[in-house]
Design a protein around this motif. Structure first.
Motif, PDB file in Angstrom:
ATOM      1  N   ARG A   2     -11.887  -2.753  -0.542  1.00  0.00           N
ATOM      2  CA  ARG A   2     -11.158  -1.553  -0.108  1.00  0.00           C
ATOM      3  C   ARG A   2     -11.681  -1.017   1.230  1.00  0.00           C
ATOM      4  NH1 ARG A   2      -7.236   0.574  -3.029  1.00  0.00           N
ATOM      5  NH2 ARG A   2      -7.009  -0.071  -5.205  1.00  0.00           N
ATOM      6  N   LEU A  49      -5.318  -4.900  -5.545  1.00  0.00           N
ATOM      7  CA  LEU A  49      -6.075  -5.729  -4.619  1.00  0.00           C
ATOM      8  C   LEU A  49      -5.784  -7.208  -4.832  1.00  0.00           C
ATOM      9  CD1 LEU A  49      -9.477  -3.837  -4.739  1.00  0.00           C
ATOM     10  CD2 LEU A  49      -7.730  -3.739  -2.958  1.00  0.00           C
ATOM     11  N   ASP A  83      -8.079  -0.261   2.741  1.00  0.00           N
ATOM     12  CA  ASP A  83      -7.759   1.163   2.761  1.00  0.00           C
ATOM     13  C   ASP A  83      -8.316   1.804   4.028  1.00  0.00           C
ATOM     14  OD1 ASP A  83      -6.974   0.398   0.264  1.00  0.00           O
ATOM     15  OD2 ASP A  83      -8.236   1.821  -0.836  1.00  0.00           O
ATOM     16  N   ALA A 121      -3.588   3.322   1.131  1.00  0.00           N
ATOM     17  CA  ALA A 121      -4.417   2.757   0.065  1.00  0.00           C
ATOM     18  C   ALA A 121      -3.648   1.677  -0.677  1.00  0.00           C
ATOM     19  CB  ALA A 121      -4.849   3.853  -0.911  1.00  0.00           C
ATOM     20  N   SER A 178       0.832  -1.199   0.000  1.00  0.00           N
ATOM     21  CA  SER A 178       0.000   0.000   0.000  1.00  0.00           C
ATOM     22  C   SER A 178       0.866   1.248   0.000  1.00  0.00           C
ATOM     23  CB  SER A 178      -0.913   0.013   1.230  1.00  0.00           C
ATOM     24  OG  SER A 178      -1.845  -1.050   1.182  1.00  0.00           O
ATOM     25  N   GLU A 223     -14.445  -4.608  -5.736  1.00  0.00           N
ATOM     26  CA  GLU A 223     -13.332  -3.768  -5.297  1.00  0.00           C
ATOM     27  C   GLU A 223     -13.745  -2.832  -4.181  1.00  0.00           C
ATOM     28  OE1 GLU A 223     -10.400  -0.233  -6.995  1.00  0.00           O
ATOM     29  OE2 GLU A 223     -11.196  -1.721  -8.390  1.00  0.00           O
TER      30      GLU A 223
END
Length: 244
Positions: free
Chosen positions: A203, A189, A207, A185, A173, A199
């Protein structure tokens, strides 16, 4: 010649006495500023304070210090959710510090500095809970570490229909500052098992953002980068209050 030698000796002695008095005065001032800062910021330990520039006495007479360095071993910043986040080794360089005669108040025109958020501390504040990312699939962050090249390695544990995967899933990340917060972030993935995951849902796990508020004297988060020991933050500010 004898008179000249005597004059030179007197000048050297007076210079030495002035230098000694100057150092005594600066040591006293450093202790006073450190104590005021400890009390104003409610610190657990007295910070390190170093006043630069020579002579100090002329700065004292002018009511402004050219350069002051402050070191705080650990500091509890606000995490933005009512909790706190510990930052380590906060080092700040303050310029143009105007002060009152008793050091009851002191304000710097500008300040820059660095500190580190250990990965374990950042993981604690994230407080990742198992999140459903698809029917029958849950995931949560269980580890943060140095991924090299300025990246954070994120470790994720997942279960598929109640069965925990034998190995954690890892991903790299990027870390940045967004709207005054540390933002982490995923660069890309991972797949979890053989399930196609939306997604946006994944996330929600990979994230995250972390606020770093209520820093000493009103300094604020400026930049971040991943290092071996944690996320190094750069801070800056103007009209930064040391005391008063």
């Amino acid at each position: 010649m004898r008179a000249l030698r005597i004059l030179l000796i007197v000048v050297v002695i007076l210079g030495g006495l002035f230098a000694a008095a100057d150092r005594l005065a600066v040591n006293f001032a450093e202790d006073e500023v450190a104590d005021r800062l400890r009390r104003s910021e409610d610190l657990a330990a007295t910070p390190d304070v170093s006043i630069g520039g020579f002579p100090f006495l002329t700065q004292l007479a002018g009511g402004k210090l050219d350069d002051v360095e402050v070191g705080i071993g650990t500091y509890e910043a606000a995490a933005g959710d009512g909790g706190t986040v510990r930052i380590d080794d906060l080092r700040a360089d303050l310029e143009g510090v105007a002060f009152s005669g008793d050091f009851g108040s002191a304000t710097a025109t500008a300040a820059t500095g660095t500190a580190t958020i250990p990965y374990a501390e950042l993981l604690r504040t994230v407080g990742s809970e198992p999140t459903q990312v698809a029917p029958g699939v849950t995931a949560r962050i269980t580890g943060l570490s140095d991924g090299g090249d300025g990246k954070i390695e994120v470790e994720i544990e997942a279960t598929v229909f109640g069965v925990e995967l034998p190995r954690p899933v890892t991903l790299l990340s990027s870390v940045a500052v967004r709207d005054g917060r540390v933002e982490v972030a995923a660069d890309s993935l991972p797949r979890i098992g053989d399930v196609d995951l939306p997604e946006s849902r994944l996330r929600e796990v990979t994230d995250f953002r972390q606020a770093i508020d209520r820093l000493p004297g009103g300094i604020a988060l400026d930049e971040v980068r991943a290092t071996r020991d944690g996320v190094e933050i750069t801070v800056k500010g103007s009209d930064v209050r040391l005391a008063g």
